[in-house]
Every structure is written in structure tokens, then in C-alpha cells.
Scaffold this motif. Sequence first.
Motif, short mmCIF file in Angstrom:
data_model
loop_
_atom_site.label_atom_id
_atom_site.label_comp_id
_atom_site.label_asym_id
_atom_site.label_seq_id
_atom_site.Cartn_x
_atom_site.Cartn_y
_atom_site.Cartn_z
N PHE A 176 0.84 -1.20 0.00
CA PHE A 176 0.00 0.00 0.00
C PHE A 176 0.88 1.26 0.00
CE2 PHE A 176 -2.34 3.29 2.38
CZ PHE A 176 -3.46 3.42 1.56
N GLU A 177 1.95 1.18 0.79
CA GLU A 177 2.84 2.34 0.88
C GLU A 177 3.61 2.60 -0.42
OE1 GLU A 177 3.57 2.41 5.70
OE2 GLU A 177 5.00 1.32 4.45
N SER A 178 3.67 1.59 -1.27
CA SER A 178 4.34 1.77 -2.57
C SER A 178 3.49 2.54 -3.57
CB SER A 178 4.64 0.41 -3.22
OG SER A 178 5.52 -0.34 -2.46
N LEU A 179 2.18 2.65 -3.29
CA LEU A 179 1.27 3.21 -4.30
C LEU A 179 1.70 4.59 -4.82
CD1 LEU A 179 -2.14 1.97 -2.87
CD2 LEU A 179 -1.12 1.28 -5.04
N PRO A 180 2.09 5.52 -3.93
CA PRO A 180 2.48 6.83 -4.46
C PRO A 180 3.62 6.74 -5.49
CG PRO A 180 2.09 6.99 -2.11
CD PRO A 180 2.04 5.51 -2.46
N GLU A 181 4.51 5.78 -5.29
CA GLU A 181 5.59 5.63 -6.29
C GLU A 181 5.06 5.14 -7.63
OE1 GLU A 181 9.03 3.33 -4.86
OE2 GLU A 181 8.45 4.08 -2.88
N TRP A 182 4.12 4.19 -7.55
CA TRP A 182 3.54 3.68 -8.80
C TRP A 182 2.75 4.79 -9.50
CZ3 TRP A 182 5.97 -0.25 -10.28
CH2 TRP A 182 6.30 -1.31 -9.44
N ILE A 183 2.03 5.54 -8.72
CA ILE A 183 1.21 6.62 -9.30
C ILE A 183 2.12 7.68 -9.92
CG2 ILE A 183 -0.43 8.47 -8.69
CD1 ILE A 183 -1.47 6.44 -6.46
N ASP A 184 3.23 7.91 -9.24
CA ASP A 184 4.20 8.87 -9.74
C ASP A 184 4.85 8.40 -11.04
OD1 ASP A 184 5.51 11.31 -9.24
OD2 ASP A 184 7.34 10.15 -8.81
N GLU A 185 5.17 7.12 -11.08
CA GLU A 185 5.78 6.56 -12.30
C GLU A 185 4.84 6.76 -13.49
OE1 GLU A 185 7.84 2.44 -12.90
OE2 GLU A 185 5.79 2.18 -13.60
#
Length: 208
Positions: free
Chosen positions: A99-108
Motif C-alpha cells: 500500500f505504501e508503494s502506491l504513491p511511487e507507482w502513481i508517480d511513475e
Amino acid sequence: WSLLSSSARIFKIIVIGDSNVGKTCLTYRFCGGAFLKNPEATIGVDFRERTLQLDGESIKLQIWDTAGQERFRKSMVEHYYRSVHAVIFVYDMTSLSSFESLPEWIDECTRHSVGPMVPRILVGNKCDLRDSREVPTSVAQRLADSYNFPLFETSAKDPAEKEHVDAIFLTLAYRLKSHKPLRLKQPSESSVRYLWNQREREEAACQC
Ligand SMILES: Nc1nc2c(ncn2[C@@H]2O[C@H](COP(=O)(O)OP(=O)(O)OP(=O)(O)O)[C@@H](O)[C@H]2O)c(=O)[nH]1
Ligand SMILES: [Mg+2]
């Protein structure tokens, strides 16, 4: 390929998120109907598709089940985002780190010039594992709201959630249908085959 499906509008949907969150199982459930019991980590991308009849119109969803592991995706990232019509971000509700990885995926996704009009949704998978939940709905909803994405919680495994998985993709399909009049060319079969991994190739004979 039937005459009907060749005249269908085609939409490319990518499914993104950490390794092991259940991207392959979710897309397999939607396209194949069953729960895939022993999935291997996805290498590059696996293609799945399903044609839907929406208000008398044929809509083909071409789903790109991407690899979560960095080493299996790094050469493919540009291809994932090219001409994409919708993005599904998946996390595992029993894994706070996913869940905490989501901002990175969204950013990518944003870094790859995916426009603001391209629908994005958030899916928390594995809701069947009630006792192991690490991400409360309220926390996930807050994140979803901050990005203005719809949030869905479901399970690729629980047979009782099968229709919900369908409904999530259907919701997206309706959204795409009303927004995008674009007619895409069919990808060449050779490029599709080139990217399929061995297991998918073996299964292709009896798949959707
Ligand atoms: N309990 C439960 N397990 C699930 C569910 N969905 C997937 N799994 C399990 O989670 C593991 C990972 O599933 P995958 O679908 O391969 O995950 P992935 O996101 O495609 O992983 P990568 O291909 O490495 O990016 C497998 O052991 C699945 O059996 C679910 O809804 N509930
Ligand atoms: Mg996978």
C-alpha cells in the motif's frame, strides 16, 4: 477472431503494483473466470483480453498484466504506458508495504505522460484474508480520495467475489466507452507472442 470482435473498440488497460499483490490472479479471474492457483511471477507482461457487450456495443479490453518485480519490468516500462486508456493500481490489503508503494507507482505513471483524463482506479486485493488485514478501508479511502481515484476492495481468490471483480472492470469499461471514441489498431500477433512467457504460451491454446 470473430467479425464482431474485430469491429470492437479496443481499450488498453494496464495493471500496476508491487509483486505478489495478485495482479495476475485478478486479471486471470476476469478473463478466464477461475482463480489461478499457482501463478509464477510475471516476466515483462502477460496479455489477457475480454470482449464485453455494453449497450449493444462490442468493447474489447486488452489487459496488460505487468510485472511487479523491478528486474522483470525495467525493460518494459515504456511499453506499459504507451497509449494506455486506463490504469488499475493494485495493492494487497494484507501488506502495508504494498500500500505504501502506491504513491511511487502513481508517480511513475505520471512521469510517463499518462494524461489526467486517463481513468485510474485503486484496487485492494485479498479481502478474503480477513484476519491478516494491514490496511484499513478508511486509510485506503483517504489515499484514494487524495488522488480522486475510486477505491475497490476485493479478492481474486474468493468465489463469492467473482462478480465483484467483473463489476470493477465493467465500471471501467463503461467509463472508457463514454469517454473515448478512439479506434485502435489490433496489435500484430507477432508482437503479442514475442512478449508472452512460456507458461502463457502453453495455456493460450485453451484460454479466452
Ligand atoms: N488469499 C489470496 N491470495 C491471493 C489472492 N490473489 C492472489 N493471491 C496469491 O498471491 C500470490 C501472488 O499472486 P500473483 O497474482 O502472482 O501476484 P502478482 O501481483 O501478479 O505478482 P508479480 O507478477 O510478481 O508482479 C499468489 O500466491 C496468489 O495465489 C487473493 O485474492 N487472495
Ligand atoms: Mg503477475
